[in-house]
Design a protein around this motif. Structure first.
Motif, short mmCIF file in Angstrom:
data_model
loop_
_atom_site.label_atom_id
_atom_site.label_comp_id
_atom_site.label_asym_id
_atom_site.label_seq_id
_atom_site.Cartn_x
_atom_site.Cartn_y
_atom_site.Cartn_z
N ASP A 146 0.84 -1.19 0.00
CA ASP A 146 0.00 0.00 0.00
C ASP A 146 0.88 1.25 0.00
OD1 ASP A 146 -1.85 1.99 0.36
OD2 ASP A 146 -2.94 0.99 1.99
N LEU A 147 1.03 1.84 -1.18
CA LEU A 147 1.76 3.11 -1.27
C LEU A 147 0.80 4.25 -1.56
CD1 LEU A 147 5.09 2.03 -3.07
CD2 LEU A 147 4.60 2.22 -0.62
N SER A 148 -0.41 4.15 -1.01
CA SER A 148 -1.35 5.28 -1.10
C SER A 148 -0.84 6.38 -0.18
CB SER A 148 -2.75 4.85 -0.67
OG SER A 148 -2.75 4.50 0.71
N ALA A 149 -1.20 7.63 -0.50
CA ALA A 149 -0.75 8.76 0.32
C ALA A 149 -1.21 8.59 1.77
CB ALA A 149 -1.28 10.07 -0.26
N GLN A 150 -2.44 8.17 1.94
CA GLN A 150 -2.96 8.04 3.30
C GLN A 150 -2.16 7.02 4.11
OE1 GLN A 150 -7.04 6.72 3.56
NE2 GLN A 150 -7.10 6.95 5.77
N HIS A 151 -1.86 5.88 3.49
CA HIS A 151 -1.13 4.85 4.24
C HIS A 151 0.29 5.32 4.57
CE1 HIS A 151 -0.13 1.00 5.86
NE2 HIS A 151 0.95 0.96 5.10
N ILE A 152 0.94 5.98 3.63
CA ILE A 152 2.32 6.44 3.88
C ILE A 152 2.33 7.46 5.03
CG2 ILE A 152 4.30 7.68 2.91
CD1 ILE A 152 3.51 6.49 0.15
N VAL A 153 1.45 8.43 4.95
CA VAL A 153 1.42 9.50 5.96
C VAL A 153 1.08 8.92 7.35
CG1 VAL A 153 0.16 11.56 6.69
CG2 VAL A 153 0.96 11.35 4.33
N GLU A 154 0.07 8.07 7.40
CA GLU A 154 -0.32 7.50 8.70
C GLU A 154 0.77 6.58 9.24
OE1 GLU A 154 -5.16 7.61 7.96
OE2 GLU A 154 -4.18 5.66 8.17
N SER A 155 1.43 5.83 8.34
CA SER A 155 2.49 4.92 8.79
C SER A 155 3.64 5.69 9.42
CB SER A 155 3.04 4.09 7.63
OG SER A 155 2.04 3.28 7.11
N VAL A 156 4.01 6.81 8.82
CA VAL A 156 5.14 7.58 9.36
C VAL A 156 4.81 8.06 10.77
CG1 VAL A 156 6.49 9.71 9.10
CG2 VAL A 156 6.14 8.19 7.14
N HIS A 173 8.68 0.17 1.21
CA HIS A 173 9.18 -1.19 1.42
C HIS A 173 9.14 -2.07 0.16
CE1 HIS A 173 9.60 -4.14 5.05
NE2 HIS A 173 10.43 -4.45 4.09
N ARG A 174 8.07 -1.95 -0.62
CA ARG A 174 7.93 -2.80 -1.81
C ARG A 174 7.15 -2.04 -2.88
NH1 ARG A 174 9.19 -8.06 -2.33
NH2 ARG A 174 10.18 -8.90 -0.47
N PRO A 175 7.43 -2.32 -4.15
CA PRO A 175 6.61 -1.68 -5.19
C PRO A 175 5.16 -2.15 -5.06
CG PRO A 175 8.12 -3.30 -6.16
CD PRO A 175 8.48 -3.19 -4.71
N ASP A 176 4.24 -1.20 -5.10
CA ASP A 176 2.79 -1.49 -5.03
C ASP A 176 2.27 -1.35 -6.45
OD1 ASP A 176 0.04 -1.31 -4.75
OD2 ASP A 176 0.07 0.56 -3.59
N PRO A 177 1.73 -2.42 -7.04
CA PRO A 177 1.24 -2.33 -8.42
C PRO A 177 0.22 -1.20 -8.60
CG PRO A 177 1.13 -4.60 -7.64
CD PRO A 177 1.51 -3.77 -6.46
N LEU A 178 -0.45 -0.80 -7.53
CA LEU A 178 -1.45 0.27 -7.63
C LEU A 178 -0.85 1.65 -7.32
CD1 LEU A 178 -4.51 -1.54 -5.96
CD2 LEU A 178 -3.78 -1.53 -8.35
N MET A 179 0.47 1.71 -7.17
CA MET A 179 1.13 2.98 -6.84
C MET A 179 0.92 4.02 -7.94
SD MET A 179 5.22 3.76 -6.34
CE MET A 179 5.72 3.72 -8.06
N GLN A 180 0.64 5.26 -7.51
CA GLN A 180 0.60 6.39 -8.46
C GLN A 180 1.66 7.38 -7.99
OE1 GLN A 180 -3.38 7.68 -9.73
NE2 GLN A 180 -4.16 6.17 -8.29
N PRO A 181 2.72 7.55 -8.80
CA PRO A 181 3.85 8.38 -8.36
C PRO A 181 3.44 9.76 -7.85
CG PRO A 181 4.48 7.17 -10.31
CD PRO A 181 3.02 6.89 -10.10
N ALA A 182 2.46 10.40 -8.48
CA ALA A 182 2.06 11.75 -8.05
C ALA A 182 1.50 11.71 -6.61
CB ALA A 182 1.03 12.33 -9.01
N GLU A 183 0.84 10.62 -6.29
CA GLU A 183 0.26 10.48 -4.95
C GLU A 183 1.38 10.27 -3.91
OE1 GLU A 183 -2.47 7.19 -4.72
OE2 GLU A 183 -3.09 7.72 -2.69
N ALA A 225 4.40 11.36 -4.26
CA ALA A 225 5.09 12.66 -4.17
C ALA A 225 4.34 13.61 -3.23
CB ALA A 225 5.23 13.28 -5.56
N GLN A 226 3.03 13.57 -3.32
CA GLN A 226 2.22 14.45 -2.45
C GLN A 226 2.39 14.06 -0.98
OE1 GLN A 226 -2.01 13.68 -2.74
NE2 GLN A 226 -2.08 14.50 -0.65
N ALA A 227 2.39 12.76 -0.70
CA ALA A 227 2.59 12.29 0.68
C ALA A 227 3.98 12.69 1.17
CB ALA A 227 2.43 10.77 0.74
N TRP A 228 4.97 12.51 0.28
CA TRP A 228 6.35 12.81 0.68
C TRP A 228 6.51 14.31 1.00
CZ3 TRP A 228 10.26 11.59 3.17
CH2 TRP A 228 11.47 12.30 3.06
#
Ligand SMILES: NC(=O)c1ccc[n+]([C@@H]2O[C@H](COP(=O)([O-])OP(=O)(O)OC[C@H]3O[C@@H](n4cnc5c(N)ncnc54)[C@H](OP(=O)(O)O)[C@@H]3O)[C@@H](O)[C@H]2O)c1
Length: 330
Positions: free
Chosen positions: A111-121, A139-149, A151-154
């Motif tokens: 799960d590399l969604s923005a919400q999951h990344i932000v909450e995980s940190v 941690h791992r490439p997420d097939p559903l990853m959207q780079p812009a999302e 980037a926004q989380a980062w």
């Protein structure tokens, strides 16, 4: 006027984190088991012994992930910082997010969604009892990853001062490039499984005109991408669970046994422990790979740190490579 000389860093990550050591201590073995048992004082003692041994041996970077021992590895460091508040400033911390275990929302997944990344940190920082990570790793490439999302989380995490640099793990060159084009700063790390046992990253570069090399092509260009962009490659599983340094199972393939014998010879020649030779083989690569060592045993941590004293010759490097792959190069 003579041109200013630019010092060549020992490892690429030192461009961003000058205190980063050539070796990383992997913390997956800390925190007790992968179970619901709460963290104990003896788990914290074990984390303290491993951390002190690593720091004394010159290892300054510590590798966590939010899933390790279900969060207890990070918690053990948090408790360590309670014991020794000044310790946080003496070391560098990286942690990872993006793997989720099965729950009411779905099966085990990435799960590399923005919400999951932000909450995980936020959860990582809470367990580690620190205000910031030196490196956040996906941690791992997420097939559903959207780079812009991503980037926004980062941007959100970076702007809040919750992490200094961003890295990835288990991504090949095309995945890194695809994510990088959405970011306005460089990815600094890619952590891959690389060892004498797990050699596909290398076989991709040497396996041309070799029918048995074809399956490695997914990794083609990953090492070159990292070197071209000054990105740090970190090797997880670098010790191959001790298979080449005295802990090969009785039914290990003949190539593992032959390579382990050669490791022992090289250890004698170079006057270091076998673990140091296993790691020195990775570190001899011009990508200046940083091994992430998964031992929590202070004595083995010291043995691993001897890797910085070994410079394998080309002949030695290729002989160990050939022994481990069990057949001559094409
Ligand atoms: N990015 C990723 O997807 C990913 C995946 C897995 C792991 N990691 C990271 O990489 C680190 C290292 O990975 P790892 O733990 O899988 O692999 P590792 O470093 O290859 O293996 C560590 C294990 O091997 C044992 N060992 C090593 N040498 C030995 C010997 N001579 N005799 C007996 N046992 C020996 C250690 O036991 P002792 O503790 O007793 O020495 C430890 O249990 C982890 O801690 C984690 O930080 C990252």
């Amino acid at each position: 006027m003579p041109a200013a000389t630019i010092p060549i860093p020992a490892v690429p990550l030192q461009r961003f984190l000058p205190q980063a050591s050539p070796l990383v201590l992997g913390c997956m073995g800390l925190g007790g088991g992968w179970d619901a048992r709460p963290l104990s004082e003896s788990d914290v003692d074990k984390a303290q012994a491993a951390t002190e041994a690593a720091l004394a041996a010159g290892i300054t970077l510590f590798d966590h992930a939010n899933i390790y021992t279900l969060g207890k590895a990070e918690e053990s460091f948090g408790r360590l910082f309670q014991r020794q508040p000044s310790l946080r400033q003496s070391l560098l911390l990286q942690s990872k997010c993006g793997i989720r275990f099965a729950d009411a929302q779905g099966p085990k997944r990435y799960d590399l969604s923005a919400q999951h990344i932000v909450e995980s940190v936020d959860a990582i920082l809470g367990r580690l009892e620190t205000d910031y990570l030196d490196v956040l790793i996906l941690h791992r490439p997420d097939p559903l990853m959207q780079p812009a999302e991503v980037a926004q989380a980062w941007q959100q995490i970076k702007a809040a001062g919750k992490a200094r640099f961003l890295g990835v793990s288990n991504m090949h060159a095309a995945q890194m490039g695809w994510l990088q084009q959405a970011l306005d700063e460089p990815l600094v790390v890619n952590q891959l499984e690389m060892s004498l046992l797990k050699r596909d990253w290398l076989e991709a570069a040497t396996g041309f005109n070799d029918p048995q090399g074809a399956s490695y092509l997914a990794w083609d260009g990953t090492l070159e991408y990292a070197q071209q962009h000054g990105l740090q490659l970190q090797a997880w599983g670098a010790l191959a669970r001790g298979w080449f340094s005295g802990a090969a199972p009785v039914d290990a393939p003949p190539a593992v046994r032959r390579a382990a014998e050669y490791v022992q010879q090289l250890a004698q020649v170079h006057g270091v422990a076998a673990e140091a030779v296993v790691l020195a083989w990775l570190m001899r690569h011009p990508a200046r790979i940083q091994p992430v060592v998964g031992t929590t045993d202070p004595q083995r941590i010291r043995a691993c740190a001897q890797a910085t004293q070994v410079a394998l010759s080309r002949g030695e490097w290729y002989q160990l490579y050939e022994a481990a792959r069990g057949r001559e190069l094409p």
